[in-house]
Design a protein around this motif. Sequence first.
Motif, short mmCIF file in Angstrom:
data_model
loop_
_atom_site.label_atom_id
_atom_site.label_comp_id
_atom_site.label_asym_id
_atom_site.label_seq_id
_atom_site.Cartn_x
_atom_site.Cartn_y
_atom_site.Cartn_z
N TYR A 280 0.83 -1.20 0.00
CA TYR A 280 0.00 0.00 0.00
C TYR A 280 0.87 1.26 0.00
O TYR A 280 0.59 2.21 -0.73
CB TYR A 280 -0.92 0.00 1.22
CG TYR A 280 -1.85 1.19 1.28
CD1 TYR A 280 -3.04 1.20 0.56
CD2 TYR A 280 -1.53 2.32 2.04
CE1 TYR A 280 -3.89 2.30 0.59
CE2 TYR A 280 -2.37 3.41 2.08
CZ TYR A 280 -3.54 3.40 1.36
OH TYR A 280 -4.37 4.49 1.40
N SER A 281 1.91 1.28 0.82
CA SER A 281 2.75 2.47 0.92
C SER A 281 3.47 2.78 -0.38
O SER A 281 3.56 3.94 -0.79
CB SER A 281 3.78 2.28 2.04
OG SER A 281 3.15 2.16 3.29
N THR A 282 3.98 1.76 -1.06
CA THR A 282 4.68 2.02 -2.31
C THR A 282 3.72 2.55 -3.37
O THR A 282 4.09 3.40 -4.19
CB THR A 282 5.38 0.76 -2.83
OG1 THR A 282 4.45 -0.34 -2.89
CG2 THR A 282 6.53 0.36 -1.92
N ARG A 283 2.47 2.09 -3.36
CA ARG A 283 1.48 2.62 -4.30
C ARG A 283 1.21 4.09 -4.02
O ARG A 283 1.12 4.91 -4.94
CB ARG A 283 0.19 1.81 -4.23
CG ARG A 283 0.30 0.41 -4.82
CD ARG A 283 -1.06 -0.24 -4.98
NE ARG A 283 -1.70 -0.54 -3.71
CZ ARG A 283 -1.50 -1.65 -3.03
NH1 ARG A 283 -0.67 -2.57 -3.48
NH2 ARG A 283 -2.13 -1.87 -1.90
N ARG A 284 1.07 4.45 -2.74
CA ARG A 284 0.82 5.85 -2.39
C ARG A 284 2.00 6.73 -2.78
O ARG A 284 1.82 7.85 -3.27
CB ARG A 284 0.58 5.99 -0.87
CG ARG A 284 -0.66 5.31 -0.35
CD ARG A 284 -1.95 6.04 -0.72
NE ARG A 284 -2.40 5.78 -2.07
CZ ARG A 284 -3.07 4.69 -2.44
NH1 ARG A 284 -3.37 3.78 -1.56
NH2 ARG A 284 -3.45 4.55 -3.68
#
Length: 306
Positions: A280-284
Amino acid sequence: MRIFNTMAAHAIPLVPRSLIRKISRRYIAGETLCDARTRIHALHAAGFRTTVDVLGETASSSDQAEAMTRDYLNLIQAFGAQDETTELSIKLTALGLHIDEDACMTRVSVILGAAASHGMTACIDMEDTGCTQKTLDAFLKLEADGYPVGIALQAYLTRTNDDIVSLQARGSRMRICKGIYAEANEHLVDGASRDRAAINSHFIRHVSSAIQAGSFVGIATHDAQLIDLLSNWLQCERIDRSRFEFQMLLGVCEPLRDALLAQGFNVRVYVPYGHDWYGYSTRRIKENPRIAGYILAAMIHSNRAR
């Protein structure tokens, strides 16, 4: 600087997981349900509404889908026991859409039934175009069955121009966003693949037509210019503020979020939690190259200091 940030975003896979984990604390409530409850309670106390999402990839087995169902039921029970309501964000693929559609619908119905018993609503999230029609079909059935549920629509898809018509006629509750999945140009409105701003006119048209048709609309964007245009239209048309809300992701554009709340608008914050913090963090970060630029600059500075 924009070129540097874009290059940094593409280099995110090379960034140490420990640094991504540190950054993730901005966008994710934590790994546990307790973490999510703490963050959501604070947001409610500040006057925000919330939507909670249990992080997880597309289920690859029935066991994974069943485990995700239990996570949602535990979440509902925990918030219900404290008489604190929140909205659920549900991805059908995490509940087995690609494995067994009937079993997936059974799981979703169980979750929505439990949520309704505690006064909670839910929003069926929209995923990539391979799932769009199945997601719409599932939503229409769930809505017809009387569950308190809404649907997310992506303004960058050409098909949304048609999909929204029948939803408006039904008075369906909608969450309208720009869309984040990498899709082929044939699926996108003109210019969307080159310039995110090209989506704005479509976004505005969908929001305004849905509200005028009587639907409740969640305006899900962090685009300040778009928010300014829509807030001006809403005030000029004297649209009652109970008929819409602005929606933002946890940790994103917080000054703008706080300003909207201070102006008296209803603002909902999307609060994810769970063990899939890295994905999730890398997508954000990829969605916001400026953050990637900060990370890469910090790494360069750290290496020079050694």
